[in-house]
Design a protein around this motif. Structure first.
Motif, PDB file in Angstrom:
ATOM      1  N   HIS A  88       0.858  -1.185   0.000  1.00 58.33           N
ATOM      2  CA  HIS A  88       0.000   0.000   0.000  1.00 58.33           C
ATOM      3  C   HIS A  88       0.891   1.231   0.000  1.00 58.33           C
ATOM      4  N   ARG A  89       0.319   2.350  -0.388  1.00 63.61           N
ATOM      5  CA  ARG A  89       1.083   3.590  -0.325  1.00 63.61           C
ATOM      6  C   ARG A  89       1.439   3.892   1.122  1.00 63.61           C
ATOM      7  N   LEU A  90       2.538   4.582   1.308  1.00 61.19           N
ATOM      8  CA  LEU A  90       2.987   4.936   2.646  1.00 61.19           C
ATOM      9  C   LEU A  90       2.022   5.914   3.320  1.00 61.19           C
ATOM     10  N   PRO A  91       1.947   5.903   4.627  1.00 65.01           N
ATOM     11  CA  PRO A  91       1.171   6.938   5.323  1.00 65.01           C
ATOM     12  C   PRO A  91       1.696   8.332   4.983  1.00 65.01           C
ATOM     13  N   ASP A  92       0.805   9.304   5.050  1.00 66.60           N
ATOM     14  CA  ASP A  92       1.172  10.699   4.766  1.00 66.60           C
ATOM     15  C   ASP A  92       1.910  11.270   5.976  1.00 66.60           C
ATOM     16  N   LEU A  93       3.179  10.896   6.070  1.00 66.56           N
ATOM     17  CA  LEU A  93       4.032  11.286   7.180  1.00 66.56           C
ATOM     18  C   LEU A  93       5.423  11.588   6.636  1.00 66.56           C
ATOM     19  N   PRO A  94       6.227  12.368   7.331  1.00 66.73           N
ATOM     20  CA  PRO A  94       7.567  12.678   6.842  1.00 66.73           C
ATOM     21  C   PRO A  94       8.374  11.413   6.579  1.00 66.73           C
ATOM     22  N   PRO A  95       9.106  11.354   5.455  1.00 72.12           N
ATOM     23  CA  PRO A  95       9.920  10.163   5.139  1.00 72.12           C
ATOM     24  C   PRO A  95      10.920   9.870   6.248  1.00 72.12           C
TER      25      PRO A  95
END
Length: 511
Positions: free
Chosen positions: A290-297
């Motif tokens: 799944h796409r990554l959570p919308d959080l800083p890399p």
């Protein structure tokens, strides 16, 4: 950018998660191992590191002087309230406990018994900002209480010290067609509802349920919100919901994988715009990618496994199989773990020993290596590297009656439940897996290759190159716990000190 499940590919059983600011924290069951209640940290819900433990020793201490592999800390809940972290858990033989701390690294309080009783498991608190009330929900273990498949709710003292009533049955799984083994509740407040996210159906084949009610004591309506369907993720359930600073919702849960234990998956989650129920995964089915959570890399990270044991100290990834005692490990000025050859009457059954230092079996094919030197001069003194479960196998060194040190490889098979006791006790008798051979200088490099299906191939090097040893050994779990890697040193019962063993350069590498 995407991630792949599981995000924690080892036995982090019964996970629960909380966010505080930009940080996410997770804890898991630790059963009778010490220290207990592991504490993991992440900034992106995918990459996790182990930062400590909340429980230094299990209590009552007398109950955990020896291993009780399937007892102790079951299914904890992690919360943040009143500027403190709180962890509640159920000990099926004692009752519901809690510890708390001002920061995730502590100092944590000693365990406090909130509700005494047999079979009280999987508790979760809620401090309700809307009403000012505090609540507690828990499940039941039939093995101790005689009942299961039900959730009981209490009003709780706001200080988290006790329950304020006798409790009320708020969800009866026996009244829901097709539901069984309802347990592991996590309690939340959302959109004017009380929500209980709770699994049912058993760890191998179960599902994740959601319950909601306008009043904490019910009545509740239910829905299945995550199940295997046509995926290869069996029994996806039991975990916790967390919301990111940007408002995204995610659900962390476990999957039972036999000897590997309960590995942790991360699922996207949303609240349906029409009926308000949570939707987890891909419309109720678990996702593998799944796409990554919308959080800083964040840089790649995982709980530590390797260890050089600086100053004789072992890393956070290690746990004893029971409450530790002074003298089992010695601090010193160099690198390397120095374990005393503890005298014991159970020298031929590692499963009964409290002084085995363990960490989790890796969930991917891996090679495990460690260097061992046996210093103990006592005939029968031994030390080694083990794969420990309901059956076990180990490879290591042993001092013979002739004074020489021999490379030995032994195993013990599990005995089926209900079988009569063997001469060595509950489990099978230890036997040689290969012929012993001399280990010059009392040194050896030990290696276990863990392949698909947790099938383990043992090897050793006593100075003339790496050689295979014995047949393939299939690792087995305990009843609730995945198999463990273990380091140990011991000697037969008797007076006086029996020497020590040194372990160096412990490594786990992918195959």
């Amino acid at each position: 950018m995407t991630y792949r499940n599981p995000v924690l590919d080892a036995d982090w059983s019964d996970p629960d998660v909380v966010r505080v600011g930009d940080d996410f924290y997770l804890t898991a069951s630790s059963f009778s191992r010490a220290p207990g209640l592991p504490l993991l940290h992440s900034r992106d819900l995918v990459n996790w590191t182990l930062v400590g433990h909340a429980l230094e020793r299990l209590e009552p201490a007398a109950e955990f002087r020896t291993p009780r592999h399937d007892c102790g800390v079951w299914a904890p809940s992690l919360r943040h309230h009143d500027d403190r972290f709180w962890i509640f858990w159920g000990d099926p033989d004692q009752g519901i406990f809690q510890v708390n701390a001002p920061a995730i690294r502590g100092p944590w309080t000693r365990p406090h018994l909130v509700k005494e009783g047999k079979g009280l498991i999987d508790p979760c608190p809620l401090w309700d900002d809307e009403t000012g009330e505090a609540y507690l929900v828990h499940a039941w273990a039939k093995s101790r209480a005689g009942v299961k498949n039900r959730l009981t709710g209490h009003r709780m003292h706001p200080a988290g010290t006790s329950v304020l009533d006798e409790g009320k049955l708020i969800v009866d799984g026996d009244r829901i067609p097709g539901w069984f083994t309802l347990e592991g509740p996590k309690l939340y407040r959302h959109d004017g509802w009380f929500w209980i996210l709770a699994p049912a159906g058993g760890v191998e084949t179960g599902w994740q349920g959601a319950f909601r009610a306008r009043d904490f004591f019910g009545p509740y309506e239910e829905r299945i919100v995550l199940e295997q369907r046509d995926t290869d993720v069996n029994g996806p359930h039991q975990g916790g919901w967390v919301r990111t600073p940007s408002g995204e919702d995610w659900f962390l849960h476990f999957q039972q994988r036999g000897a590997y234990g309960r590995v942790v998956h991360l699922q996207p989650m949303r609240w349906d715009d029409v009926d308000g129920w949570p939707v987890i995964g891909d419309d109720g089915a678990p996702v593998r990618e799944h796409r990554l959570p919308d959080l800083p890399p964040q840089p790649p990270a995982a709980p530590a496994t390797d260890d050089d044991f600086p100053g004789g100290r072992f890393g956070r990834q290690w746990q004893w199989t029971a409450n530790p005692q002074v003298g089992w490990a010695t601090h010193h000025s160099g690198d390397g773990l120095r374990l005393a050859c503890v005298r014991t009457a159970d020298a031929h059954d590692l499963r009964r020993l409290p002084h085995v230092l363990t960490q989790r079996l890796p969930g991917v094919p891996s090679a495990v290596e460690v260097e061992l030197t046996l210093h103990g001069e006592e005939p029968g003194a031994r030390a080694g590297l083990a794969v420990l479960g309901d059956a076990f196998s180990w490879i290591g060194l042993q001092r013979g009656s002739d004074g020489d040190v021999h490379l030995v490889h032994r195993f013990a098979e599990a005995v089926a439940l209900g079988a009569p006791p063997t001469p060595s006790g509950q489990w099978g008798k230890e036997r040689d897996a290969d012929h012993p051979r001399l280990a010059p200088g009392g040194r050896a490099r030990l290696r276990i290759e863990i392949g698909a299906g947790a099938r383990c191939r043992f090897a050793y090097d006593v100075g003339d190159g790496l050689r295979p040893s014995g047949p393939v050994f299939a690792a087995t779990p305990w009843r609730w716990v995945g198999a463990l890697l273990g380091l140990f040193a011991l000697a037969p019962a008797g007076p006086g000190h029996a020497g020590a063993a040194s372990f160096d350069a412990f490594r786990i590498s992918p195959l």
